[in-house]
Design a protein around this motif. Structure first.
Motif, PDB file in Angstrom:
ATOM      1  N   MET A 299       0.849  -1.194   0.000  1.00 50.02           N
ATOM      2  CA  MET A 299       0.000   0.000   0.000  1.00 50.02           C
ATOM      3  C   MET A 299       0.885   1.245   0.000  1.00 50.02           C
ATOM      4  SD  MET A 299      -2.875   1.229   2.814  1.00 50.02           S
ATOM      5  CE  MET A 299      -3.828  -0.275   2.687  1.00 50.02           C
ATOM      6  N   LYS A 300       0.573   2.179  -0.884  1.00 47.29           N
ATOM      7  CA  LYS A 300       1.325   3.432  -0.954  1.00 47.29           C
ATOM      8  C   LYS A 300       0.489   4.574  -0.386  1.00 47.29           C
ATOM      9  CE  LYS A 300       4.333   2.087  -4.760  1.00 47.29           C
ATOM     10  NZ  LYS A 300       4.811   2.376  -6.127  1.00 47.29           N
ATOM     11  N   ILE A 301       1.093   5.303   0.540  1.00 48.76           N
ATOM     12  CA  ILE A 301       0.421   6.343   1.307  1.00 48.76           C
ATOM     13  C   ILE A 301       1.060   7.693   1.005  1.00 48.76           C
ATOM     14  CG2 ILE A 301      -0.203   7.123   3.629  1.00 48.76           C
ATOM     15  CD1 ILE A 301      -1.361   4.398   2.940  1.00 48.76           C
ATOM     16  N   ALA A 302       0.241   8.744   0.930  1.00 47.03           N
ATOM     17  CA  ALA A 302       0.762  10.107   0.808  1.00 47.03           C
ATOM     18  C   ALA A 302       0.112  10.980   1.876  1.00 47.03           C
ATOM     19  CB  ALA A 302       0.479  10.669  -0.579  1.00 47.03           C
ATOM     20  N   CYS A 303       0.930  11.718   2.624  1.00 44.27           N
ATOM     21  CA  CYS A 303       0.438  12.682   3.615  1.00 44.27           C
ATOM     22  C   CYS A 303       0.765  14.082   3.099  1.00 44.27           C
ATOM     23  CB  CYS A 303       1.102  12.466   4.971  1.00 44.27           C
ATOM     24  SG  CYS A 303       0.776  10.875   5.730  1.00 44.27           S
ATOM     25  N   LEU A 304      -0.254  14.876   2.850  1.00 41.38           N
ATOM     26  CA  LEU A 304      -0.038  16.237   2.337  1.00 41.38           C
ATOM     27  C   LEU A 304       0.059  17.194   3.512  1.00 41.38           C
ATOM     28  CD1 LEU A 304       0.227  18.287   0.124  1.00 41.38           C
ATOM     29  CD2 LEU A 304      -2.236  18.215  -0.227  1.00 41.38           C
ATOM     30  N   GLN A 305       1.288  17.521   3.891  1.00 45.37           N
ATOM     31  CA  GLN A 305       1.529  18.434   5.013  1.00 45.37           C
ATOM     32  C   GLN A 305       1.748  19.845   4.475  1.00 45.37           C
ATOM     33  OE1 GLN A 305       4.088  17.384   8.463  1.00 45.37           O
ATOM     34  NE2 GLN A 305       5.362  19.107   7.851  1.00 45.37           N
ATOM     35  N   PHE A 306       0.927  20.777   4.947  1.00 48.38           N
ATOM     36  CA  PHE A 306       1.093  22.169   4.522  1.00 48.38           C
ATOM     37  C   PHE A 306       0.592  23.088   5.623  1.00 48.38           C
ATOM     38  CE2 PHE A 306      -3.203  21.215   3.498  1.00 48.38           C
ATOM     39  CZ  PHE A 306      -3.908  22.375   3.246  1.00 48.38           C
ATOM     40  N   ALA A 307       0.664  24.403   5.368  1.00 46.47           N
ATOM     41  CA  ALA A 307       0.365  25.397   6.401  1.00 46.47           C
ATOM     42  C   ALA A 307      -0.839  26.248   5.985  1.00 46.47           C
ATOM     43  CB  ALA A 307       1.581  26.272   6.650  1.00 46.47           C
ATOM     44  N   PRO A 308      -2.057  25.740   6.160  1.00 43.60           N
ATOM     45  CA  PRO A 308      -3.230  26.570   5.853  1.00 43.60           C
ATOM     46  C   PRO A 308      -3.355  27.730   6.826  1.00 43.60           C
ATOM     47  CG  PRO A 308      -3.887  24.523   6.930  1.00 43.60           C
ATOM     48  CD  PRO A 308      -2.424  24.417   6.665  1.00 43.60           C
ATOM     49  N   GLU A 309      -4.068  28.759   6.388  1.00 37.81           N
ATOM     50  CA  GLU A 309      -4.304  29.921   7.238  1.00 37.81           C
ATOM     51  C   GLU A 309      -5.802  30.066   7.488  1.00 37.81           C
ATOM     52  OE1 GLU A 309      -1.969  33.498   6.331  1.00 37.81           O
ATOM     53  OE2 GLU A 309      -1.036  32.327   4.731  1.00 37.81           O
ATOM     54  N   VAL A 310      -6.147  30.528   8.668  1.00 39.16           N
ATOM     55  CA  VAL A 310      -7.547  30.611   9.077  1.00 39.16           C
ATOM     56  C   VAL A 310      -8.383  31.405   8.070  1.00 39.16           C
ATOM     57  CG1 VAL A 310      -9.110  31.644  10.773  1.00 39.16           C
ATOM     58  CG2 VAL A 310      -7.191  30.276  11.550  1.00 39.16           C
ATOM     59  N   GLY A 311      -9.410  30.749   7.547  1.00 39.04           N
ATOM     60  CA  GLY A 311     -10.398  31.425   6.717  1.00 39.04           C
ATOM     61  C   GLY A 311     -10.017  31.670   5.275  1.00 39.04           C
ATOM     62  N   LEU A 312      -8.788  31.378   4.891  1.00 42.08           N
ATOM     63  CA  LEU A 312      -8.347  31.649   3.519  1.00 42.08           C
ATOM     64  C   LEU A 312      -8.507  30.386   2.667  1.00 42.08           C
ATOM     65  CD1 LEU A 312      -5.160  33.808   4.192  1.00 42.08           C
ATOM     66  CD2 LEU A 312      -7.526  34.550   3.862  1.00 42.08           C
ATOM     67  N   VAL A 313      -9.745  29.983   2.449  1.00 43.54           N
ATOM     68  CA  VAL A 313     -10.041  28.684   1.856  1.00 43.54           C
ATOM     69  C   VAL A 313      -9.426  28.541   0.464  1.00 43.54           C
ATOM     70  CG1 VAL A 313     -11.877  27.140   1.080  1.00 43.54           C
ATOM     71  CG2 VAL A 313     -12.126  28.397   3.238  1.00 43.54           C
ATOM     72  N   GLN A 314      -9.694  29.476  -0.436  1.00 43.13           N
ATOM     73  CA  GLN A 314      -9.189  29.350  -1.794  1.00 43.13           C
ATOM     74  C   GLN A 314      -7.662  29.372  -1.841  1.00 43.13           C
ATOM     75  OE1 GLN A 314     -10.728  28.493  -4.500  1.00 43.13           O
ATOM     76  NE2 GLN A 314     -12.718  28.447  -3.493  1.00 43.13           N
ATOM     77  N   GLN A 315      -7.056  30.240  -1.042  1.00 44.79           N
ATOM     78  CA  GLN A 315      -5.591  30.280  -0.992  1.00 44.79           C
ATOM     79  C   GLN A 315      -5.026  28.976  -0.446  1.00 44.79           C
ATOM     80  OE1 GLN A 315      -7.719  32.711  -0.109  1.00 44.79           O
ATOM     81  NE2 GLN A 315      -6.701  34.718   0.042  1.00 44.79           N
ATOM     82  N   ASN A 316      -5.704  28.401   0.549  1.00 45.45           N
ATOM     83  CA  ASN A 316      -5.249  27.134   1.119  1.00 45.45           C
ATOM     84  C   ASN A 316      -5.356  25.997   0.108  1.00 45.45           C
ATOM     85  OD1 ASN A 316      -4.737  28.443   3.558  1.00 45.45           O
ATOM     86  ND2 ASN A 316      -6.747  27.957   4.402  1.00 45.45           N
ATOM     87  N   ILE A 317      -6.427  25.997  -0.674  1.00 48.46           N
ATOM     88  CA  ILE A 317      -6.578  24.994  -1.735  1.00 48.46           C
ATOM     89  C   ILE A 317      -5.449  25.140  -2.751  1.00 48.46           C
ATOM     90  CG2 ILE A 317      -8.014  24.317  -3.703  1.00 48.46           C
ATOM     91  CD1 ILE A 317     -10.457  24.906  -1.955  1.00 48.46           C
ATOM     92  N   GLN A 318      -5.184  26.368  -3.157  1.00 48.50           N
ATOM     93  CA  GLN A 318      -4.112  26.601  -4.125  1.00 48.50           C
ATOM     94  C   GLN A 318      -2.761  26.157  -3.571  1.00 48.50           C
ATOM     95  OE1 GLN A 318      -4.457  30.772  -5.059  1.00 48.50           O
ATOM     96  NE2 GLN A 318      -6.498  30.537  -5.956  1.00 48.50           N
TER      97      GLN A 318
END
Length: 305
Positions: A1-20
């Protein structure tokens, strides 16, 4: 099984920027064509550190149908893999009459075909969650197609072609409200009783490091946090089982309103009382961590007492 963990730094309330931000990391990662599972952090696109229901209200998403679920469905079909993502849920009684309108800290898991396989609501709430969310009802687990029994906390069951899995969200691995005995190990004990070979926890785990310490050697993990996580699975270590158990800990990184997150997303293997580590992301590293569970772990972390 191959696993990927997407670790990133979202910011509160900035949904579209966080998606990008998340999409940019995926685009810059060599994703294997046979990836089985992509796991994102708790409240991945909304950010985590909300202080009230009024503050988070504009970012609440209807059960398994909001922007996070839609994104996960697109990505699952694109990479032909399962996707698990955390989001802030608001129930819609007219859609599901069994639900009163309330809010939950939830994760949804999507099949490679883009279908909703499982929806789980966080059982053990952290202080920040308590400002806006309710505990998962009854079983504290909500599977859209196969609800768990009312007396079974967390989710443990079949998850598409991934097989038997135990799912949790961050605080779930801690003692309930930090008042239950440390030795109760509620989450690990549930996984052990269910004999789940795979455990997955979506997280927004804080750390005690200062912003300056986070910035130093960002590609190095927060060793104290990883050690703590390992300790919370001690029942599985002490069981010394012959069959391996794989634990996926998918955390976020960065800062929000002065709060620092530990990053350090980790995949470990527990077998015959030995804990081995495949890979760990850095404490401030934005990356997609990819692990093949068929490979040998990189090094031993500890052995059971």
């Amino acid at each position: 099984m191959k696993i990927a963990c997407l670790q990133f730094a979202p910011e509160v309330g900035l949904v579209q920027q966080n998606i990008q931000r998340a999409e940019a990391i995926l685009q810059n990662t060599r994703i294997p064509s046979d990836l089985d599972w992509l796991v994102l952090p708790e409240l991945a696109f909304s950010g985590y550190n909300f202080q009230s229901l009024e503050e988070i209200r504009p970012f609440l998403e209807p059960t398994a149908s909001g922007i996070s679920t839609q994104w996960a469905q697109q990505v699952a079909k694109h990479y032909h893999c399962h996707v698990t993502i955390g989001y802030p849920e608001i129930t819609v009684p007219e859609t599901n009459p069994h639900d009163l309108q309330t809010q939950y800290n939830s994760i949804v898991t999507i099949s490679p075909q883009g279908m909703v396989l499982n929806h789980y609501r966080k059982s053990f709430l952290y202080y920040t969650d308590e400002t806006w969310a309710s505990e998962g009802p009854a079983s504290k687990s909500h599977n859209l197609s196969n609800p768990a029994s009312p007396d079974s906390p967390f989710f443990a069951g079949e998850l598409g072609t991934l097989g038997k899995v135990t799912l949790g969200i961050c605080m779930d691995i801690n003692p309930y409200k930090f008042t239950a005995p440390w030795s109760a190990y509620e989450f690990a004990s549930r996984a052990q009783a269910a004999q789940s070979p795979v455990i997955c926890v979506s997280m927004a785990w804080l750390c005690h490091l200062t912003p300056l310490e986070l910035a130093q050697d960002p590609s190095q993990p927060d060793v104290a946090t990883v050690a703590y996580w390992v300790e919370r699975f001690q029942p599985l270590v002490e069981a010394r089982g012959e069959k391996p158990v794989y634990v996926i800990l998918a955390n976020r990184c960065g800062m929000e309103k002065g709060v620092c997150y530990a990053g350090s997303s980790t995949v470990i293997k527990i077998e015959k009382g030995v804990v081995s580590l495949y890979e760990t992301a850095g404490k401030s590293e934005e990356k997609c961590l990819i692990v093949d569970l068929a490979d040998r772990p990189k090094f031993q972390v500890r052995s059971g007492r």
